[in-house]
Design a protein around this motif. Structure first.
Motif, short mmCIF file in Angstrom:
data_model
loop_
_atom_site.label_atom_id
_atom_site.label_comp_id
_atom_site.label_asym_id
_atom_site.label_seq_id
_atom_site.Cartn_x
_atom_site.Cartn_y
_atom_site.Cartn_z
N SER A 15 0.83 -1.21 0.00
CA SER A 15 0.00 0.00 0.00
C SER A 15 0.86 1.26 0.00
CB SER A 15 -0.95 0.00 1.20
OG SER A 15 -0.24 -0.03 2.43
N LYS A 19 0.71 4.24 -2.88
CA LYS A 19 0.56 5.67 -2.60
C LYS A 19 1.67 6.47 -3.26
CE LYS A 19 0.19 9.05 1.19
NZ LYS A 19 1.37 9.88 0.86
N GLU A 20 2.90 6.01 -3.12
CA GLU A 20 4.03 6.72 -3.71
C GLU A 20 3.93 6.71 -5.25
OE1 GLU A 20 7.62 8.91 -3.75
OE2 GLU A 20 6.32 8.39 -2.05
N GLU A 23 1.39 9.23 -6.44
CA GLU A 23 1.91 10.59 -6.31
C GLU A 23 2.95 10.91 -7.37
OE1 GLU A 23 3.20 10.86 -2.25
OE2 GLU A 23 1.15 11.09 -1.49
N SER A 41 -6.37 0.39 3.83
CA SER A 41 -5.47 1.15 2.96
C SER A 41 -6.05 1.28 1.55
CB SER A 41 -4.10 0.47 2.89
OG SER A 41 -3.45 0.53 4.14
N LEU A 45 -6.82 4.72 -0.53
CA LEU A 45 -6.28 5.00 -1.86
C LEU A 45 -7.39 5.26 -2.87
CD1 LEU A 45 -3.48 2.27 -1.91
CD2 LEU A 45 -3.11 4.74 -1.80
N SER A 48 -8.75 8.81 -2.26
CA SER A 48 -7.86 9.94 -2.48
C SER A 48 -7.30 10.03 -3.89
CB SER A 48 -6.69 9.88 -1.48
OG SER A 48 -5.97 8.67 -1.63
N LYS A 49 -7.24 8.90 -4.61
CA LYS A 49 -6.60 8.90 -5.92
C LYS A 49 -7.41 8.09 -6.94
CE LYS A 49 -2.73 11.06 -4.74
NZ LYS A 49 -2.23 12.30 -5.40
N MET A 187 -0.74 7.98 5.50
CA MET A 187 -1.32 6.67 5.26
C MET A 187 -1.92 6.12 6.54
SD MET A 187 -1.24 5.15 2.24
CE MET A 187 -1.10 3.38 2.51
#
Length: 330
Positions: A15, A19-20, A23, A41, A45, A48-49, A187
């Motif tokens: 996870s 996330k990285e 981004e 998680s 995600l 948010s994305k 996170m």
């Protein structure tokens, strides 16, 4: 931007990688069967994305058609393979389950990759493949002598992937992690199962009142202070190593393996002392007998990753301890 399939996307490292990657602008396709983790998680995600993250609940050992559908519907550039059972203790109790799951998942994944012409796979391996090595720090050239079934499955997966890669079917990079700790900022906390917890997880447990005391298993090793020594690495540094590895696929032919650690040996007593100091917290520590299978010292020779990947760890022990405790501070 490149599209990455991430197996084990709901886990602690998976996870964080997702996330990285989001981004950094990658399109991420996550899969997991939630055998080792919750959906916390993944929900974070997704919320948010949403525009460049998709997720499917897939069991790599059983859901071959679901996996095939993902490859049909997506032009995948890289596969990052985190999925697998990871408890040393459980692996000794249920060896067949570990052999079946950890190898079958990789075989099924690579089978579908080959069907659809996807060649690049980044494999999540472990320093557990070294076992009790007399050569410290350990380099990638050291003999592999895993002391657990878990470690043995990692070694077997490495050899399987190396065989496919040397024959030109795949391009594989295996990353041998040492001891990741800390958290990625923003996170949600990804708490492991009890039998998968490491030293930092146990420190957190005693600090939040889940346990009454922290056990140190052995203080009579031939080390700097008598306690076992390990190479602890911040999760952010570990994740950064993956993205440097993805860049390396452009010049890779065949198979390559890298140690991912700081190159520093830190004793159990030292990490406890540092954690208490930087977080201004106290807890009870108890000395217990050594645990069977624990090695006195294990830390990385990371010169190969430095020279070839142009990667090295940036965060020190104080930052690891601060970031591990930060989500729990009131």
């Amino acid at each position: 931007m490149s599209r990455i399939l991430v197996t084990g996307a709901a886990g602690y490292i998976g996870s964080a990688f997702c996330k990285e990657g989001l981004e950094r602008g990658f399109n991420i396709i996550g899969i997991d069967n939630f055998s080792n983790s919750s959906d916390q998680s993944i929900n974070f995600l997704m919320e948010s994305k949403q525009h460049n993250f998709t997720f499917s609940e897939v069991d790599l050992c059983k859901d071959l058609e679901s996996l095939r559908e993902i490859f049909v519907n997506n032009d995948i550039n890289y596969v990052v393979h985190f999925a697998g059972f990871k408890s040393v203790i459980e692996s000794q109790m249920h060896p067949k389950m570990y052999w079946d799951n950890n190898l079958e998942s990789t075989k099924n994944l690579t089978r579908i990759m080959l069907e659809y012409g996807v060649k690049n796979i980044l494999f999540s391996s472990s320093a557990s493949v070294y076992g009790k090595s007399n050569n410290q720090p350990v380099s990638e050239a050291c003999k592999l002598k895993p002391m657990s079934v878990y470690g043995a499955t990692k070694e077997a997966n490495e050899k399987f992937l190396e065989d496919l890669s040397t024959k030109g079917n795949l391009k594989t990079i295996s990353l041998r992690y040492f001891n990741p700790v800390g958290n990625i900022q923003m996170m949600p906390v990804n708490s492991p199962r009890q039998d998968s917890k490491n030293l930092m997880d146990n420190i957190i447990d005693v600090c939040i009142g889940e346990t009454k005391e922290l056990n140190i298993f052995g203080d009579d090793y031939k080390t700097s202070d008598g306690t076992a020594e390990r190479d602890f690495i911040h999760i952010q540094d570990l994740i950064d190593a993956h993205f440097e590895s993805l860049k390396y696929f452009e010049q890779l032919n065949g198979y390559e393996v890298f140690n991912i650690g700081t190159g520093n040996s830190v004793s159990v007593k030292n990490i406890i002392k540092t954690f208490k100091e930087v977080n201004s917290i106290e807890f009870v520590v108890k000395i217990s007998d050594r645990r069977e299978g624990d090695v006195p010292i294990c830390y990385a020779d990371n010169s190969k990753a430095k020279n070839i990947l142009k990667w090295e760890a940036k965060k020190d022990l104080r930052e690891m301890c601060l970031d591990a405790w930060r989500p729990y501070k009131k």
